[in-house]
Write a protein that holds these residues in place. Structure first.
Motif, PDB file in Angstrom:
ATOM      1  N   LYS A 165       5.556   2.983  -6.110  1.00  0.00           N
ATOM      2  CA  LYS A 165       4.485   1.982  -6.070  1.00  0.00           C
ATOM      3  C   LYS A 165       4.968   0.687  -5.403  1.00  0.00           C
ATOM      4  O   LYS A 165       4.236   0.064  -4.640  1.00  0.00           O
ATOM      5  N   SER A 166       6.196   0.287  -5.712  1.00  0.00           N
ATOM      6  CA  SER A 166       6.736  -0.930  -5.126  1.00  0.00           C
ATOM      7  C   SER A 166       6.861  -0.810  -3.612  1.00  0.00           C
ATOM      8  O   SER A 166       6.521  -1.741  -2.860  1.00  0.00           O
ATOM      9  N   ILE A 167       7.340   0.364  -3.155  1.00  0.00           N
ATOM     10  CA  ILE A 167       7.470   0.582  -1.707  1.00  0.00           C
ATOM     11  C   ILE A 167       6.105   0.613  -1.044  1.00  0.00           C
ATOM     12  O   ILE A 167       5.893   0.029   0.036  1.00  0.00           O
ATOM     13  N   LEU A 168       5.135   1.275  -1.667  1.00  0.00           N
ATOM     14  CA  LEU A 168       3.785   1.348  -1.106  1.00  0.00           C
ATOM     15  C   LEU A 168       3.150  -0.038  -1.003  1.00  0.00           C
ATOM     16  O   LEU A 168       2.506  -0.372   0.003  1.00  0.00           O
ATOM     17  N   GLU A 169       3.342  -0.843  -2.020  1.00  0.00           N
ATOM     18  CA  GLU A 169       2.760  -2.185  -2.005  1.00  0.00           C
ATOM     19  C   GLU A 169       3.345  -3.020  -0.858  1.00  0.00           C
ATOM     20  O   GLU A 169       2.611  -3.723  -0.150  1.00  0.00           O
ATOM     21  N   GLU A 170       4.655  -2.914  -0.663  1.00  0.00           N
ATOM     22  CA  GLU A 170       5.292  -3.658   0.417  1.00  0.00           C
ATOM     23  C   GLU A 170       4.801  -3.180   1.781  1.00  0.00           C
ATOM     24  O   GLU A 170       4.518  -3.980   2.683  1.00  0.00           O
ATOM     25  N   ASN A 171       4.671  -1.859   1.951  1.00  0.00           N
ATOM     26  CA  ASN A 171       4.193  -1.304   3.219  1.00  0.00           C
ATOM     27  C   ASN A 171       2.770  -1.735   3.526  1.00  0.00           C
ATOM     28  O   ASN A 171       2.433  -2.066   4.673  1.00  0.00           O
ATOM     29  N   LEU A 172       1.908  -1.738   2.508  1.00  0.00           N
ATOM     30  CA  LEU A 172       0.510  -2.130   2.725  1.00  0.00           C
ATOM     31  C   LEU A 172       0.404  -3.616   3.070  1.00  0.00           C
ATOM     32  O   LEU A 172      -0.458  -4.009   3.873  1.00  0.00           O
ATOM     33  N   ARG A 173       1.231  -4.429   2.495  1.00  0.00           N
ATOM     34  CA  ARG A 173       1.204  -5.863   2.836  1.00  0.00           C
ATOM     35  C   ARG A 173       1.639  -6.073   4.292  1.00  0.00           C
ATOM     36  O   ARG A 173       1.070  -6.907   5.002  1.00  0.00           O
ATOM     37  N   LYS A 174       2.637  -5.324   4.730  1.00  0.00           N
ATOM     38  CA  LYS A 174       3.065  -5.442   6.120  1.00  0.00           C
ATOM     39  C   LYS A 174       1.967  -4.955   7.067  1.00  0.00           C
ATOM     40  O   LYS A 174       1.732  -5.562   8.120  1.00  0.00           O
ATOM     41  N   LYS A 175       1.287  -3.865   6.703  1.00  0.00           N
ATOM     42  CA  LYS A 175       0.182  -3.379   7.530  1.00  0.00           C
ATOM     43  C   LYS A 175      -0.925  -4.418   7.617  1.00  0.00           C
ATOM     44  O   LYS A 175      -1.526  -4.625   8.678  1.00  0.00           O
ATOM     45  N   THR A 176      -1.199  -5.086   6.505  1.00  0.00           N
ATOM     46  CA  THR A 176      -2.246  -6.111   6.497  1.00  0.00           C
ATOM     47  C   THR A 176      -1.874  -7.272   7.412  1.00  0.00           C
ATOM     48  O   THR A 176      -2.724  -7.786   8.158  1.00  0.00           O
ATOM     49  N   GLU A 177      -0.625  -7.687   7.375  1.00  0.00           N
ATOM     50  CA  GLU A 177      -0.189  -8.782   8.239  1.00  0.00           C
ATOM     51  C   GLU A 177      -0.302  -8.406   9.714  1.00  0.00           C
ATOM     52  O   GLU A 177      -0.610  -9.254  10.564  1.00  0.00           O
ATOM     53  N   ASN A 178      -0.094  -7.131  10.029  1.00  0.00           N
ATOM     54  CA  ASN A 178      -0.223  -6.687  11.419  1.00  0.00           C
ATOM     55  C   ASN A 178      -1.670  -6.686  11.896  1.00  0.00           C
ATOM     56  O   ASN A 178      -1.922  -6.685  13.106  1.00  0.00           O
ATOM     57  N   LEU A 179      -2.618  -6.668  10.956  1.00  0.00           N
ATOM     58  CA  LEU A 179      -4.037  -6.689  11.330  1.00  0.00           C
ATOM     59  C   LEU A 179      -4.509  -8.076  11.733  1.00  0.00           C
ATOM     60  O   LEU A 179      -5.525  -8.212  12.419  1.00  0.00           O
ATOM     61  N   LEU A 180      -3.792  -9.098  11.309  1.00  0.00           N
ATOM     62  CA  LEU A 180      -4.256 -10.458  11.517  1.00  0.00           C
ATOM     63  C   LEU A 180      -4.146 -10.891  12.972  1.00  0.00           C
ATOM     64  O   LEU A 180      -3.195 -10.551  13.680  1.00  0.00           O
ATOM     65  N   SER A 181      -5.146 -11.687  13.393  1.00  0.00           N
ATOM     66  CA  SER A 181      -5.077 -12.368  14.676  1.00  0.00           C
ATOM     67  C   SER A 181      -4.402 -13.724  14.454  1.00  0.00           C
ATOM     68  O   SER A 181      -4.149 -14.112  13.304  1.00  0.00           O
ATOM     69  N   PRO A 182      -4.108 -14.480  15.517  1.00  0.00           N
ATOM     70  CA  PRO A 182      -3.495 -15.805  15.321  1.00  0.00           C
ATOM     71  C   PRO A 182      -4.363 -16.760  14.500  1.00  0.00           C
ATOM     72  O   PRO A 182      -3.849 -17.751  13.966  1.00  0.00           O
ATOM     73  N   TYR A 183      -5.665 -16.467  14.396  1.00  0.00           N
ATOM     74  CA  TYR A 183      -6.575 -17.365  13.662  1.00  0.00           C
ATOM     75  C   TYR A 183      -6.812 -16.914  12.227  1.00  0.00           C
ATOM     76  O   TYR A 183      -7.421 -17.631  11.452  1.00  0.00           O
ATOM     77  N   GLY A 184      -6.384 -15.712  11.875  1.00  0.00           N
ATOM     78  CA  GLY A 184      -6.754 -15.148  10.576  1.00  0.00           C
ATOM     79  C   GLY A 184      -5.758 -15.433   9.472  1.00  0.00           C
ATOM     80  O   GLY A 184      -4.632 -15.885   9.713  1.00  0.00           O
ATOM     81  N   LYS A 185      -6.191 -15.151   8.242  1.00  0.00           N
ATOM     82  CA  LYS A 185      -5.320 -15.278   7.086  1.00  0.00           C
ATOM     83  C   LYS A 185      -5.767 -14.291   6.016  1.00  0.00           C
ATOM     84  O   LYS A 185      -6.925 -13.841   5.992  1.00  0.00           O
ATOM     85  N   ILE A 186      -4.843 -13.940   5.133  1.00  0.00           N
ATOM     86  CA  ILE A 186      -5.131 -12.998   4.044  1.00  0.00           C
ATOM     87  C   ILE A 186      -5.667 -13.791   2.849  1.00  0.00           C
ATOM     88  O   ILE A 186      -5.041 -14.743   2.388  1.00  0.00           O
ATOM     89  N   GLU A 187      -6.827 -13.371   2.354  1.00  0.00           N
ATOM     90  CA  GLU A 187      -7.393 -14.022   1.170  1.00  0.00           C
ATOM     91  C   GLU A 187      -7.063 -13.258  -0.105  1.00  0.00           C
ATOM     92  O   GLU A 187      -6.784 -13.864  -1.142  1.00  0.00           O
ATOM     93  N   ASN A 188      -7.074 -11.944  -0.008  1.00  0.00           N
ATOM     94  CA  ASN A 188      -6.816 -11.169  -1.228  1.00  0.00           C
ATOM     95  C   ASN A 188      -6.468  -9.730  -0.867  1.00  0.00           C
ATOM     96  O   ASN A 188      -6.945  -9.196   0.142  1.00  0.00           O
ATOM     97  N   ILE A 189      -5.616  -9.116  -1.695  1.00  0.00           N
ATOM     98  CA  ILE A 189      -5.289  -7.689  -1.557  1.00  0.00           C
ATOM     99  C   ILE A 189      -5.372  -7.052  -2.931  1.00  0.00           C
ATOM    100  O   ILE A 189      -4.671  -7.481  -3.864  1.00  0.00           O
ATOM    101  N   GLU A 190      -6.211  -6.063  -3.071  1.00  0.00           N
ATOM    102  CA  GLU A 190      -6.314  -5.290  -4.318  1.00  0.00           C
ATOM    103  C   GLU A 190      -5.863  -3.865  -4.035  1.00  0.00           C
ATOM    104  O   GLU A 190      -6.399  -3.202  -3.143  1.00  0.00           O
ATOM    105  N   ILE A 191      -4.865  -3.417  -4.804  1.00  0.00           N
ATOM    106  CA  ILE A 191      -4.293  -2.089  -4.574  1.00  0.00           C
ATOM    107  C   ILE A 191      -4.515  -1.225  -5.807  1.00  0.00           C
ATOM    108  O   ILE A 191      -4.220  -1.634  -6.930  1.00  0.00           O
ATOM    109  N   ARG A 192      -5.033  -0.022  -5.563  1.00  0.00           N
ATOM    110  CA  ARG A 192      -5.199   0.976  -6.632  1.00  0.00           C
ATOM    111  C   ARG A 192      -4.290   2.160  -6.321  1.00  0.00           C
ATOM    112  O   ARG A 192      -4.200   2.614  -5.168  1.00  0.00           O
ATOM    113  N   PHE A 193      -3.630   2.660  -7.389  1.00  0.00           N
ATOM    114  CA  PHE A 193      -2.688   3.762  -7.227  1.00  0.00           C
ATOM    115  C   PHE A 193      -3.225   5.017  -7.885  1.00  0.00           C
ATOM    116  O   PHE A 193      -3.879   4.958  -8.937  1.00  0.00           O
ATOM    117  N   GLU A 194      -2.927   6.152  -7.252  1.00  0.00           N
ATOM    118  CA  GLU A 194      -3.234   7.464  -7.834  1.00  0.00           C
ATOM    119  C   GLU A 194      -1.928   8.251  -7.893  1.00  0.00           C
ATOM    120  O   GLU A 194      -1.253   8.409  -6.876  1.00  0.00           O
TER     121      GLU A 194
END
Length: 430
Positions: free
Chosen positions: A365-394
């Motif tokens: 879970k810890s590794i998955l959370e870190e990977n998803l945060r990095k993926k989210t940062e790669n989605l951002l444009s120079p003008y964007g910012k992250i407001e919230n991340i909600e992660i559900r695990f199965e």
């Protein structure tokens, strides 16, 4: 010595006063170097008489110098018999100090056949290597990629390893001008083993900001408007509005005229920035069992040659088990200033083995959370910012799956040309 300061034979070639012309001296020096000469020492009380007699018999003597009780000098190699006869008649003795000239030089090689063959082979190798193109450089390119130019030159026959006589530099020059529209001038030249492509690019076209052609600002994604700033055009949405992808945010239509009076519609190139809250969904899985590489600490260095992208490996490390290699450096080889199409590659080989490992659910879970945060940062444009991340695990028997709901603040403004049909439709409405 006989009367006068000049003693000579029939050819007049021995001159004690040195009045022989410079051109004649140079010619004679070259002539006797090619024929070969002998360096002798004449001893006795009649050394001068010995030299006069030799000169009278047509023997040219030069580099005459006093050496103790005798005289040293040089004479033509084939005149040794004549010199010995003159020495016998004048009561002198002569000693051969050495031989010189081209025949003596070549004689050394006859006694060293292996060494001579090596020198000749080395010279032949240098000549052959200098007949090839070993490096191709490009100068003057800024917008054009160097790789594209080199690739095209290779198609035209200009490449490392090409025979220089087979390279038509004029044809390569003309083809480059035809192939690349951004080249205004080009020169291809070969100097030694280096080929250089010098070029000048055309003046870069200035990107004009279109302000005359009507266009709308539309939404590039679904979202909720956070802020809208319209520089030109009519804003159709405000903060808090929900928009769909493709909705017009800033219209190109402008109503011209005072309120209460007749108004007419004009169109402009809409300009502005629109920030919106958008959502993204990301998923990733992580197995609980995995393979891990364990190093034993044993390392070996390996060297190999690379020729025209082909690797020649002669001393690859051997032994049981697995090896992991890492390239430390690739060094180009050269002969003096001539760079060869060869590279020496140095590698480090590390002995290792693969072990089966198992991570816990919490670690996954810890590794998955870190990977998803990095993926989210790669989605951002120079003008964007992250407001919230909600992660559900199965959780599964052999792994964990994570699904993230990401809330971003991003610009969603996108320009779209306004068609004539839209303009006519809007005019009919009024």
């Amino acid at each position: 010595m006989h009367g006068g300061d000049r003693q000579s034979g029939e050819n007049g070639i021995f001159d004690l006063t040195g009045r022989t012309t410079g051109v004649r001296i140079l010619f004679l020096a070259l002539w006797y170097y090619l024929r070969g000469y002998v360096r002798i020492k004449a001893k006795g009380f009649s050394a001068e008489r010995f030299m006069n007699m030799a000169a009278f018999r047509g023997v040219y003597l030069w580099d005459v110098a006093q050496a103790g009780a005798g005289m040293t000098m040089k004479a033509a190699g084939g005149s040794l018999d004549t010199l010995e006869a003159c020495a016998e008649k004048t009561g002198c003795t002569i000693e051969v100090l050495g031989w010189g000239g081209l025949p003596a030089f070549l004689g050394r090689f006859r006694r060293r056949q292996v060494w001579t063959a090596g020198v000749l082979l080395f010279a032949a190798g240098l000549y052959i290597l200098s007949s090839f193109v070993w490096t191709v450089e490009v100068e003057g390119n800024e917008r054009l990629a160097k790789e594209d130019i080199l690739s095209f030159c290779e198609e035209m026959g200009l490449r490392p390893g090409a025979w220089k006589r087979n390279v038509d530099t004029e044809a390569v020059t003309n083809s480059l001008l035809e192939q690349f529209a951004d080249i205004s001038w080009v020169s291809v030249g070969i100097r030694g083993t280096d080929a250089t492509v010098k070029l000048a690019e055309t003046i870069e076209k200035v990107e004009l900001v279109e302000k005359e052609t009507p266009c709308d600002i539309i939404a590039s994604a679904d979202g909720v408007i956070i802020q809208i700033t319209a520089e030109r055009g009519t804003p159709l949405v405000s903060a808090g509005d929900v928009v769909k992808k493709g909705d017009i945010l800033i219209s190109s239509e402008l109503l011209i005229g005072l309120e209460g009076e007749e108004q007419h519609t004009e169109y402009t190139a809409a300009e502005g920035a629109v920030m919106a809250r958008i959502w993204q969904r990301l998923t990733e899985e992580m197995p609980l069992q995995y393979e891990e590489t364990i190093y034993s600490g044993l390392e070996k260095e390996n060297y190999s040659l690379i020729f025209s992208e082909k690797e020649l490996d002669f001393i690859r490390p051997s032994g049981d088990g697995q090896w992991e290699k890492t390239v430390l450096e690739e060094t180009p080889l050269a002969l003096g200033d001539f760079e060869l199409p060869l590279k020496m590659k140095k590698e480090i080989w590390k002995a290792c083995e693969t072990a089966q490992k198992e991570r816990t659910v919490d670690e996954a879970k810890s590794i998955l959370e870190e990977n998803l945060r990095k993926k989210t940062e790669n989605l951002l444009s120079p003008y964007g910012k992250i407001e919230n991340i909600e992660i559900r695990f199965e959780e599964y028997a052999d792994g964990v799956r994570a699904e993230a709901e990401v809330t971003l603040a991003e610009r969603i403004d996108e320009k779209q040309l306004r068609t004539q049909e839209k303009e006519r439709g809007s005019a009919n409405e009024f």
